[in-house]
Design an enzyme around this catalytic site. Structure first.
Site, PDB file in Angstrom:
ATOM      1  N   GLU A   1     -28.621  -1.218  -9.144  1.00  0.00           N
ATOM      2  CA  GLU A   1     -28.381  -0.765 -10.514  1.00  0.00           C
ATOM      3  C   GLU A   1     -29.361  -1.399 -11.490  1.00  0.00           C
ATOM      4  O   GLU A   1     -29.592  -0.867 -12.587  1.00  0.00           O
ATOM      5  CB  GLU A   1     -26.949  -1.071 -10.946  1.00  0.00           C
TER       6      GLU A   1
ATOM      7  N   ASP B   1     -17.895  -6.417  -5.481  1.00  0.00           N
ATOM      8  CA  ASP B   1     -19.037  -6.601  -6.367  1.00  0.00           C
ATOM      9  C   ASP B   1     -19.137  -8.072  -6.754  1.00  0.00           C
ATOM     10  O   ASP B   1     -18.277  -8.598  -7.449  1.00  0.00           O
ATOM     11  CB  ASP B   1     -18.864  -5.723  -7.608  1.00  0.00           C
TER      12      ASP B   1
ATOM     13  N   HIS C   1     -21.641  -9.139  -8.596  1.00  0.00           N
ATOM     14  CA  HIS C   1     -22.255  -9.091  -9.928  1.00  0.00           C
ATOM     15  C   HIS C   1     -23.428 -10.065 -10.085  1.00  0.00           C
ATOM     16  O   HIS C   1     -23.856 -10.335 -11.204  1.00  0.00           O
ATOM     17  CB  HIS C   1     -21.238  -9.410 -11.028  1.00  0.00           C
TER      18      HIS C   1
ATOM     19  N   HIS D   1     -24.991   4.135  -8.363  1.00  0.00           N
ATOM     20  CA  HIS D   1     -24.220   3.397  -9.357  1.00  0.00           C
ATOM     21  C   HIS D   1     -23.909   4.334 -10.515  1.00  0.00           C
ATOM     22  O   HIS D   1     -24.792   5.017 -11.015  1.00  0.00           O
ATOM     23  CB  HIS D   1     -25.069   2.215  -9.840  1.00  0.00           C
TER      24      HIS D   1
ATOM     25  N   GLU E   1     -21.810  -6.042  -3.031  1.00  0.00           N
ATOM     26  CA  GLU E   1     -22.785  -5.591  -4.017  1.00  0.00           C
ATOM     27  C   GLU E   1     -23.356  -6.760  -4.801  1.00  0.00           C
ATOM     28  O   GLU E   1     -22.622  -7.643  -5.240  1.00  0.00           O
ATOM     29  CB  GLU E   1     -22.117  -4.600  -4.974  1.00  0.00           C
TER      30      GLU E   1
END
Length: 383
Positions: free
Chosen positions: A233, A181, A183, A283, A207
Site C-alpha cells: 500500500e 496487519d 502496520h 489494498h 501484512e
C-alpha cells in the site's frame, strides 16, 4: 472519443477525494484520488494536471498517463501518483461508458465471475474480535483482517505476543480465515517473534511486518517464517515494487489503485508480480469508486487472490454517517455472498455515482486529519 473539457475533484466525507472527467460531448467518468490525511496536497496536483490535460483526447489514456509521469521531470511518491490515479480511473470509466462495456472487457475480459473479499475487524480482546468476526460472518464474509498488535515496543514482554495469538485464535475459532496487519509498527526484534508465534496458526497473510523502507529486514524475515508476507500500500509504482519481487521477499502484493497510478499502472504491477509467482490482493479501505476500479482489475487478473473492502464500516461524523454505499445509487452491487462479490456488469466502473450527493457533501467537507497513535510511553506509533 471527444477531447477532455473539464476535470473536477470533490472532497467528501468521511475522508475521500473523488475525481470527475467530462469530455466535450458531455460524457463523463469517475475516479478516486483518496490519500488519507493529504487531500489538500493531492488537490493541488490535480489542479495542475487538470489545466494541462484540458483539450487532450480522452481516449488516449496511456498517452495521458505517460505525459503526467514523464513531462514533469520529478515523479513518483504518494501525492503525485494519487492525483494521476484519480484521473486515470476516471478516463477508463469514461471509455467504458462510451463503448457500453465494463472496464474488464477493455483489459482482456474476465478470468473469473466473482471476487473473493475480506473485511476489517477491530478489538483489543479475544471476545471483542470474536464478536466483530461474527458480525462479518453475518454480512457474508468468510475472511477478515485484524490488527496484529496494539502497542508494542522495540523489545516488550512475551505476554504481549501471547495476547496477539489469543485474539487471532478467537477469530479462527468461529470459522473465519484471517490476515493480520502489523502496520509496520514493530521493530524487527518483536516482528520476528510475533511472526513465528503466529506461524502454527496459519494466518492468511501477515501484512507489513516491517515498514516497506526496511526492504533488507523484510527479506531477512521472509527467510525465517512460512507465513505469507504481504505489503504494497506504500509502494507507488512498478519501480517501487521491483526490488521486492526481485529479492523474493513478498508473497502477496497489495497495490492501492488510488495511490499507485490507477488502473493503467496497477495492471502493469499485476503482470510483473505474475512473472514472480506473487499473488495480488489490492489494498482498498477507501471509497466506492476505488473499490469498483479494483474489482474491474480483479476480474481480469490471473494472479488475483482476494480484495479488501470497507463494506459495513460506518464513519460517524458531525454531518452524519457515511460508508461506501453513501455515494452510489445501486449499493447492492457490492453485496457479499458466501465470501464473494459478483462481477460488476454495468458499463465503465459498473457503478452509478450519485453526483447530487457528492456535490452537496463536498461543499462543506474539511480536510481529514491523519489519526494519531501513541504508545504508553508517549512515543509515536504507526497507525
Amino acid at each position: 472519443m471527444a477531447k477532455i473539457k473539464l476535470i473536477e475533484y470533490f472532497r467528501v466525507l468521511p475522508r475521500w477525494l473523488f475525481v470527475k472527467v467530462t469530455d466535450e460531448e458531455g460524457q463523463y467518468g469517475w475516479g478516486e484520488s483518496t490519500l488519507e490525511g493529504h487531500s489538500e496536497a493531492v488537490e493541488g496536483t490535480l489542479q495542475a494536471l487538470s489545466k494541462r490535460f484540458q483539450g487532450y483526447e480522452a481516449d488516449d489514456i496511456e498517452h495521458i498517463w505517460q505525459t503526467a509521469w514523464r513531462l514533469g521531470f520529478y515523479r513518483g511518491g504518494p501525492v503525485f501518483m494519487s492525483a494521476i490515479s484519480g484521473i486515470d480511473i476516471a478516463l477508463w470509466d469514461l471509455k467504458g461508458r462510451h463503448l457500453g462495456v465494463p472496464i474488464y472487457q477493455l483489459l482482456g475480459g474476465k478470468v473469473r465471475d466473482k471476487v473473493s473479499v475480506y473485511g476489517w475487524i477491530g478489538g483489543d480482546r479475544p471476545s471483542d474480535v470474536e464478536a466483530a468476526g461474527k458480525a462479518r460472518l453475518a454480512q457474508g464474509f468468510k475472511a477478515v483482517k485484524m490488527n496484529a498488535t496494539g502497542d508494542i515496543n522495540w523489545l516488550d514482554s512475551p505476554a504481549i505476543l501471547e495476547s496477539s495469538v489469543q485474539r487471532f485464535k478467537a477469530v479462527k475459532s468461529i470459522g473465519l480465515d484471517a490476515a493480520l496487519d502489523f502496520h509496520g509498527r514493530l521493530h524487527k526484534p518483536m516482528a520476528k517473534q510475533l511472526a513465528k508465534a503466529l506461524e502454527a496458526h496459519h494466518p492468511l497473510f501477515i501484512e507489513e511486518p516491517l515498514l516497506s523502507e526496511h526492504a533488507e529486514g523484510i527479506k531477512h524475515l521472509s527467510g525465517l517464517v512460512t507465513c505469507p508476507i504481504a505489503l504494497g500500500e506504500r509502494l507507488y509504482n512498478r519501480w517501487d515494487v521491483k526490488r521486492f519481487l526481485e529479492d523474493g521477499s513478498v508473497d502477496v502484493l497489495q497495490p492501492d489503485i488510488s495511490h499507485c497510478g490507477g488502473i493503467s499502472e496497477i495492471r502493469r504491477i499485476c503482470s510483473m508480480a505474475e512473472a514472480y509467482d506473487v499473488a495480488i490482493a489490492p489494498h482498498c479501505p477507501l471509497g466506492p469508486i476505488a473499490l469498483a476500479a479494483c474489482m474491474q482489475v480483479d476480474i481480469s487478473t490471473p494472479n488475483f487472490v482476494i480484495q479488501e473492502m470497507g463494506l459495513g464500516i460506518h464513519y460517524n461524523t458531525e454531518a452524519g454517517e457515511y460508508d461506501i454505499t453513501s455515494y452510489i445509487k445501486d449499493p447492492k452491487v457490492f453485496e457479499v455472498k458466501d465470501g464473494y462479490v459478483d462481477a460488476l456488469t454495468g458499463p465503465g466502473l459498473g457503478i452509478e455515482v450519485d453526483e447530487e450527493v457528492v456535490r452537496r457533501v463536498s461543499k462543506n467537507t474539511e480536510p481529514w486529519k491523519p489519526k494519531e497513535f501513541y504508545g504508553v510511553d508517549g512515543s509515536i506509533r504507526e497507525w
